[in-house]
Scaffold this motif. Structure first.
Motif, PDB file in Angstrom:
ATOM      1  N   GLN A 124       0.833  -1.206   0.000  1.00 19.38           N
ATOM      2  CA  GLN A 124       0.000   0.000   0.000  1.00 19.38           C
ATOM      3  C   GLN A 124       0.867   1.255   0.000  1.00 19.38           C
ATOM      4  O   GLN A 124       0.619   2.207  -0.756  1.00 19.38           O
ATOM      5  CB  GLN A 124      -0.930  -0.001   1.210  1.00 19.38           C
ATOM      6  CG  GLN A 124      -1.905   1.173   1.235  1.00 19.38           C
ATOM      7  CD  GLN A 124      -2.682   1.213   2.534  1.00 19.38           C
ATOM      8  OE1 GLN A 124      -2.146   1.620   3.565  1.00 19.38           O
ATOM      9  NE2 GLN A 124      -3.944   0.781   2.508  1.00 19.38           N
ATOM     10  N   VAL A 127       2.469   1.631  -3.407  1.00 23.70           N
ATOM     11  CA  VAL A 127       1.483   2.058  -4.403  1.00 23.70           C
ATOM     12  C   VAL A 127       1.184   3.554  -4.266  1.00 23.70           C
ATOM     13  O   VAL A 127       1.077   4.280  -5.260  1.00 23.70           O
ATOM     14  CB  VAL A 127       0.193   1.222  -4.294  1.00 23.70           C
ATOM     15  CG1 VAL A 127      -0.946   1.845  -5.104  1.00 23.70           C
ATOM     16  CG2 VAL A 127       0.457  -0.206  -4.759  1.00 23.70           C
ATOM     17  N   CYS A 130       4.024   5.334  -5.845  1.00 22.64           N
ATOM     18  CA  CYS A 130       3.991   5.217  -7.307  1.00 22.64           C
ATOM     19  C   CYS A 130       2.911   6.106  -7.913  1.00 22.64           C
ATOM     20  O   CYS A 130       3.149   6.790  -8.921  1.00 22.64           O
ATOM     21  CB  CYS A 130       3.760   3.763  -7.720  1.00 22.64           C
ATOM     22  SG  CYS A 130       5.146   2.649  -7.408  1.00 22.64           S
ATOM     23  N   ARG A 131       1.741   6.113  -7.319  1.00 23.55           N
ATOM     24  CA  ARG A 131       0.644   6.937  -7.846  1.00 23.55           C
ATOM     25  C   ARG A 131       0.982   8.421  -7.762  1.00 23.55           C
ATOM     26  O   ARG A 131       0.750   9.178  -8.709  1.00 23.55           O
ATOM     27  CB  ARG A 131      -0.646   6.642  -7.077  1.00 23.55           C
ATOM     28  CG  ARG A 131      -1.214   5.258  -7.325  1.00 23.55           C
ATOM     29  CD  ARG A 131      -2.497   5.049  -6.542  1.00 23.55           C
ATOM     30  NE  ARG A 131      -3.539   5.962  -6.998  1.00 23.55           N
ATOM     31  CZ  ARG A 131      -4.366   6.627  -6.208  1.00 23.55           C
ATOM     32  NH1 ARG A 131      -4.263   6.515  -4.881  1.00 23.55           N
ATOM     33  NH2 ARG A 131      -5.289   7.420  -6.705  1.00 23.55           N
ATOM     34  N   LEU A 171      -4.923  -7.532  -6.474  1.00 25.31           N
ATOM     35  CA  LEU A 171      -4.227  -6.273  -6.719  1.00 25.31           C
ATOM     36  C   LEU A 171      -3.759  -6.142  -8.158  1.00 25.31           C
ATOM     37  O   LEU A 171      -3.629  -5.020  -8.674  1.00 25.31           O
ATOM     38  CB  LEU A 171      -3.039  -6.137  -5.769  1.00 25.31           C
ATOM     39  CG  LEU A 171      -3.373  -5.949  -4.289  1.00 25.31           C
ATOM     40  CD1 LEU A 171      -2.093  -5.730  -3.482  1.00 25.31           C
ATOM     41  CD2 LEU A 171      -4.346  -4.794  -4.072  1.00 25.31           C
ATOM     42  N   GLU A 174      -6.580  -4.372  -9.680  1.00 24.31           N
ATOM     43  CA  GLU A 174      -6.807  -3.040  -9.127  1.00 24.31           C
ATOM     44  C   GLU A 174      -5.675  -2.063  -9.456  1.00 24.31           C
ATOM     45  O   GLU A 174      -5.907  -0.855  -9.613  1.00 24.31           O
ATOM     46  CB  GLU A 174      -6.983  -3.141  -7.611  1.00 24.31           C
ATOM     47  CG  GLU A 174      -7.517  -1.871  -6.964  1.00 24.31           C
ATOM     48  CD  GLU A 174      -7.964  -2.101  -5.532  1.00 24.31           C
ATOM     49  OE1 GLU A 174      -8.235  -1.087  -4.853  1.00 24.31           O
ATOM     50  OE2 GLU A 174      -8.046  -3.266  -5.087  1.00 24.31           O
ATOM     51  N   LEU A 175      -4.451  -2.569  -9.580  1.00 25.18           N
ATOM     52  CA  LEU A 175      -3.301  -1.695  -9.804  1.00 25.18           C
ATOM     53  C   LEU A 175      -2.922  -1.550 -11.277  1.00 25.18           C
ATOM     54  O   LEU A 175      -2.098  -0.707 -11.628  1.00 25.18           O
ATOM     55  CB  LEU A 175      -2.093  -2.215  -9.019  1.00 25.18           C
ATOM     56  CG  LEU A 175      -2.290  -2.351  -7.507  1.00 25.18           C
ATOM     57  CD1 LEU A 175      -1.006  -2.853  -6.855  1.00 25.18           C
ATOM     58  CD2 LEU A 175      -2.732  -1.028  -6.886  1.00 25.18           C
ATOM     59  N   PHE A 178      -2.573   1.805 -13.086  1.00 25.57           N
ATOM     60  CA  PHE A 178      -1.413   2.628 -12.721  1.00 25.57           C
ATOM     61  C   PHE A 178      -0.103   2.035 -13.260  1.00 25.57           C
ATOM     62  O   PHE A 178       0.985   2.515 -12.931  1.00 25.57           O
ATOM     63  CB  PHE A 178      -1.326   2.768 -11.199  1.00 25.57           C
ATOM     64  CG  PHE A 178      -2.604   3.217 -10.552  1.00 25.57           C
ATOM     65  CD1 PHE A 178      -3.111   4.493 -10.771  1.00 25.57           C
ATOM     66  CD2 PHE A 178      -3.332   2.345  -9.745  1.00 25.57           C
ATOM     67  CE1 PHE A 178      -4.299   4.902 -10.186  1.00 25.57           C
ATOM     68  CE2 PHE A 178      -4.523   2.743  -9.153  1.00 25.57           C
ATOM     69  CZ  PHE A 178      -5.013   4.021  -9.377  1.00 25.57           C
ATOM     70  N   ILE A 180       1.231  -0.700 -12.430  1.00 24.21           N
ATOM     71  CA  ILE A 180       1.958  -1.360 -11.351  1.00 24.21           C
ATOM     72  C   ILE A 180       1.667  -2.852 -11.461  1.00 24.21           C
ATOM     73  O   ILE A 180       0.512  -3.281 -11.354  1.00 24.21           O
ATOM     74  CB  ILE A 180       1.519  -0.842  -9.966  1.00 24.21           C
ATOM     75  CG1 ILE A 180       1.788   0.664  -9.854  1.00 24.21           C
ATOM     76  CG2 ILE A 180       2.250  -1.597  -8.853  1.00 24.21           C
ATOM     77  CD1 ILE A 180       1.189   1.301  -8.606  1.00 24.21           C
TER      78      ILE A 180
END
Length: 256
Positions: A124, A127, A130-131, A171, A174-175, A178, A180
């Motif tokens: 988390q 992430v 990264c975001r 994930l 979900e990622l 981005f 990732i």
């Protein structure tokens, strides 16, 4: 090959064994490395010297990954160390051997907090970094063949790795927006300090090898090679997967 030029990786639990091998392999391929463990000792000093000898930068950060706050802080401290972070390898983990009916809450919490909760909040934190900074990151979780096959007397460990498998798959979806990527590496029987008793017990070792089609224990370098692949652009279209590094054990075991 310098496929990680200008990139930084954080490898948790990297004082020895598979984590140390991952650190050395990524450094060999051009990555600067943040090492981690419960304490900084001669093992960390030796690894830093080896990595710097390759012409890469290295640092060691102390953190207890069973504590969510420390897992989060470890990632932010890693970013501060070399001003960026591109790769997170969640290698730290523990196991406790006990009959299911004798497992204590303390041991259960230690295994689940280290192997799943700390990983969850470390990812988390990564992430969020990264975001915020528009970094296309790569996460590699060190799972186990026991996310797939049974391991009697290690119920909490198996539960933690099974949870890690589903977390990774969830994930990945979900990622993805981005850029990732997240994958698991699942070692089987590997020659590491944690398996020293097995390596010295010839009868037990023979029994283990009979279930491995390649008829040998894995080397830490076998695992590190797969981690390096998943961290690199060679795996740019790979996410949500588990790569078993087990000499064929997992599916051979299921056929028994």
């Amino acid at each position: 090959m310098n496929r990680f030029e200008n990139k930084v990786a954080l490898i948790t639990g990297s004082s020895q064994g598979i984590g140390a091998a991952c650190a050395l392999r990524l450094a060999k391929d051009g990555c600067d490395i943040i090492l981690n463990g419960h304490k900084f000792d001669e093992r960390g000093e030796k690894l830093i010297a080896e990595i710097e000898g390759m012409g890469r930068k290295a640092a060691f950060l102390v953190a207890d990954l069973s504590k969510a706050k420390e897992a989060i802080k470890l990632v932010t401290d890693a970013v501060d160390t070399f001003s960026r972070l591109d790769i997170l390898v969640n290698n730290a983990g523990v196991e406790k051997n006990a009959n299911f009916w004798e497992v204590t809450e303390e041991d259960y919490d230690l295994v689940m907090d280290t192997n799943l909760k700390g990983v969850f909040f470390g990812i988390q934190s990564f992430v969020n970094y990264c975001r915020k900074n528009k970094v296309e990151g790569a996460v590699i979780n060190m799972s186990s063949v026991h996310e797939e096959i049974v391991f009697p007397h290690f119920a909490a460990y198996c539960a933690s790795k099974g949870g890690l498998r589903m977390l990774t798959r969830n994930l990945a979806t979900e990622l993805a927006p981005f850029n990732i990527r997240i994958n698991n590496v699942a070692p089987g029987a590997v020659s590491t300090p944690i398996n020293q008793d097995l390596l010295e017990d010839k009868a037990q070792l023979k029994k283990v090898l009979q279930n491995i089609p390649l008829r040998r224990m894995g080397k830490v370098e076998d695992v590190a090679g797969v981690v390096a692949f998943l961290a690199s652009d060679d795996a740019a279209y790979v996410t949500g997967s588990t790569y078993f590094v087990d000499g064929g054990l997992t599916y051979h075991y299921e056929e028994q």
